[in-house]
Design a protein around this motif. Structure first.
Motif, PDB file in Angstrom:
ATOM      1  N   ALA A   1      32.853  34.031  23.715  1.00 38.49           N
ATOM      2  CA  ALA A   1      33.684  33.658  24.525  1.00 38.49           C
ATOM      3  C   ALA A   1      32.838  33.296  25.706  1.00 38.49           C
ATOM      4  CB  ALA A   1      34.491  34.736  24.657  1.00 38.49           C
ATOM      5  N   ILE A   2      33.675  33.079  26.837  1.00 39.36           N
ATOM      6  CA  ILE A   2      33.521  32.588  28.112  1.00 39.36           C
ATOM      7  C   ILE A   2      33.767  33.849  28.852  1.00 39.36           C
ATOM      8  CG2 ILE A   2      32.990  31.381  30.485  1.00 39.36           C
ATOM      9  CD1 ILE A   2      32.550  28.879  28.517  1.00 39.36           C
ATOM     10  N   THR A   3      32.744  34.116  29.972  1.00 42.31           N
ATOM     11  CA  THR A   3      33.586  36.246  30.414  1.00 42.31           C
ATOM     12  C   THR A   3      33.334  35.809  31.478  1.00 42.31           C
ATOM     13  OG1 THR A   3      31.579  37.119  29.640  1.00 42.31           O
ATOM     14  CG2 THR A   3      33.075  37.187  28.430  1.00 42.31           C
ATOM     15  N   PHE A   4      33.822  36.601  32.193  1.00 38.49           N
ATOM     16  CA  PHE A   4      33.916  36.741  33.724  1.00 38.49           C
ATOM     17  C   PHE A   4      33.478  38.048  34.184  1.00 38.49           C
ATOM     18  CE2 PHE A   4      36.381  32.701  32.609  1.00 38.49           C
ATOM     19  CZ  PHE A   4      35.709  32.002  33.774  1.00 38.49           C
ATOM     20  N   GLU A   5      33.230  38.417  35.700  1.00 36.22           N
ATOM     21  CA  GLU A   5      32.978  39.932  35.681  1.00 36.22           C
ATOM     22  C   GLU A   5      34.515  40.175  36.232  1.00 36.22           C
ATOM     23  OE1 GLU A   5      31.244  39.996  39.401  1.00 36.22           O
ATOM     24  OE2 GLU A   5      28.560  38.783  38.442  1.00 36.22           O
ATOM     25  N   THR A   6      35.040  41.345  35.724  1.00 39.65           N
ATOM     26  CA  THR A   6      36.731  41.587  35.675  1.00 39.65           C
ATOM     27  C   THR A   6      37.088  41.764  37.107  1.00 39.65           C
ATOM     28  OG1 THR A   6      35.514  43.923  34.408  1.00 39.65           O
ATOM     29  CG2 THR A   6      38.288  43.674  35.411  1.00 39.65           C
ATOM     30  N   GLY A   7      38.542  40.471  37.123  1.00 33.32           N
ATOM     31  CA  GLY A   7      39.079  40.245  37.987  1.00 33.32           C
ATOM     32  C   GLY A   7      39.040  39.221  38.994  1.00 33.32           C
ATOM     33  N   THR A   8      37.767  38.356  38.537  1.00 37.08           N
ATOM     34  CA  THR A   8      36.719  37.778  39.232  1.00 37.08           C
ATOM     35  C   THR A   8      37.022  36.102  38.740  1.00 37.08           C
ATOM     36  OG1 THR A   8      34.673  38.831  38.699  1.00 37.08           O
ATOM     37  CG2 THR A   8      36.075  39.051  40.772  1.00 37.08           C
ATOM     38  N   ALA A   9      36.380  34.951  39.152  1.00 34.04           N
ATOM     39  CA  ALA A   9      36.473  33.914  38.221  1.00 34.04           C
ATOM     40  C   ALA A   9      34.904  33.919  38.435  1.00 34.04           C
ATOM     41  CB  ALA A   9      37.256  32.952  38.620  1.00 34.04           C
ATOM     42  N   ASN A  10      34.260  35.131  38.616  1.00 35.66           N
ATOM     43  CA  ASN A  10      32.334  34.666  38.724  1.00 35.66           C
ATOM     44  C   ASN A  10      31.842  34.807  36.942  1.00 35.66           C
ATOM     45  OD1 ASN A  10      32.775  34.548  41.254  1.00 35.66           O
ATOM     46  ND2 ASN A  10      32.315  36.868  41.631  1.00 35.66           N
ATOM     47  N   LEU A  11      31.365  33.926  36.822  1.00 32.31           N
ATOM     48  CA  LEU A  11      30.885  33.978  35.075  1.00 32.31           C
ATOM     49  C   LEU A  11      29.816  34.680  35.420  1.00 32.31           C
ATOM     50  CD1 LEU A  11      30.596  30.084  34.827  1.00 32.31           C
ATOM     51  CD2 LEU A  11      32.088  31.697  33.662  1.00 32.31           C
ATOM     52  N   THR A  12      30.104  34.883  34.402  1.00 27.87           N
ATOM     53  CA  THR A  12      28.970  36.258  33.534  1.00 27.87           C
ATOM     54  C   THR A  12      27.360  35.236  33.021  1.00 27.87           C
ATOM     55  OG1 THR A  12      29.751  36.671  30.574  1.00 27.87           O
ATOM     56  CG2 THR A  12      30.662  38.469  33.004  1.00 27.87           C
ATOM     57  N   PRO A  13      26.537  36.237  33.443  1.00 28.47           N
ATOM     58  CA  PRO A  13      25.305  35.664  32.393  1.00 28.47           C
ATOM     59  C   PRO A  13      24.931  34.850  30.694  1.00 28.47           C
ATOM     60  CG  PRO A  13      24.847  36.935  33.747  1.00 28.47           C
ATOM     61  CD  PRO A  13      25.877  37.608  33.814  1.00 28.47           C
ATOM     62  N   GLU A  14      26.021  36.185  30.063  1.00 30.66           N
ATOM     63  CA  GLU A  14      26.451  36.077  28.576  1.00 30.66           C
ATOM     64  C   GLU A  14      26.647  34.763  28.414  1.00 30.66           C
ATOM     65  OE1 GLU A  14      25.408  39.947  30.309  1.00 30.66           O
ATOM     66  OE2 GLU A  14      27.272  38.572  30.605  1.00 30.66           O
ATOM     67  N   SER A  15      28.038  33.869  29.400  1.00 26.66           N
ATOM     68  CA  SER A  15      28.638  32.817  29.409  1.00 26.66           C
ATOM     69  C   SER A  15      27.766  31.110  28.883  1.00 26.66           C
ATOM     70  CB  SER A  15      29.111  32.653  30.356  1.00 26.66           C
ATOM     71  OG  SER A  15      30.244  33.754  30.194  1.00 26.66           O
TER      72      SER A  15
END
Length: 159
Positions: free
Chosen positions: A34-48
């Protein structure tokens, strides 16, 4: 010669990893990760990053797909805006990776299409997702559906 063989081997392994990282289910591109985001934001995590690279490669390999719809979905009741922001963030990142912005559409569905029970943490995690749908082939919409799939267009990808 040894370097050439190693380069070819690495290329084959790289392509095989990407080929196995998604499958098609109808018009949906289903990803293993999955593409993931920081909780409650639209900021992509590096794992994405890896998953985004797979989507880019998918579009590079399938030039006949003229429009890919990126759908944002969230679990909470007031998350329409967040679902749109997340879909748009993914589109912008794909454009930064070299995907033609005209081939992408960001759409938000808020919490209108749950796939699991929202009363459990596991269910909410499944409902917070992005979906990828082939929306047009060679400039023609697929299956009589509107390009936006019935969601709210998140904004202009080409800016």
């Amino acid at each position: 010669m040894k370097q050439l063989v190693l380069a070819v081997f690495c290329s084959i392994v790289f392509l095989n990893l990407h080929a196995q990282a998604y499958k098609l289910s109808g018009n949906e591109v289903v990803l293993e990760k999955a593409i993931t985001f920081e909780t409650g934001t639209a900021n992509l995590t590096p794992e994405s990053e890896e998953t985004l690279a797979i989507i880019k490669q998918y579009l590079d390999d399938k030039s006949y797909i003229s429009l890919l719809r990126i759908e944002g979905h969230v679990s909470n009741g007031n998350g329409q805006q967040l679902s749109e922001q997340r879909a748009l963030a993914v589109c912008k990142k794909l454009v930064a990776l070299g995907v033609d912005c005209k081939r992408l559409m960001a759409v938000g569905f808020g919490n209108t299409k749950p796939v699991a029970d929202n009363s459990t943490p596991e269910g909410r995690a499944q409902n917070n997702r992005l979906s990828f749908f082939n929306a047009a082939l060679r400039g023609r919409l697929i299956g009589g559906m509107p390009a936006d799939g019935g969601g709210n267009v998140a904004g202009e990808v080409c800016m």
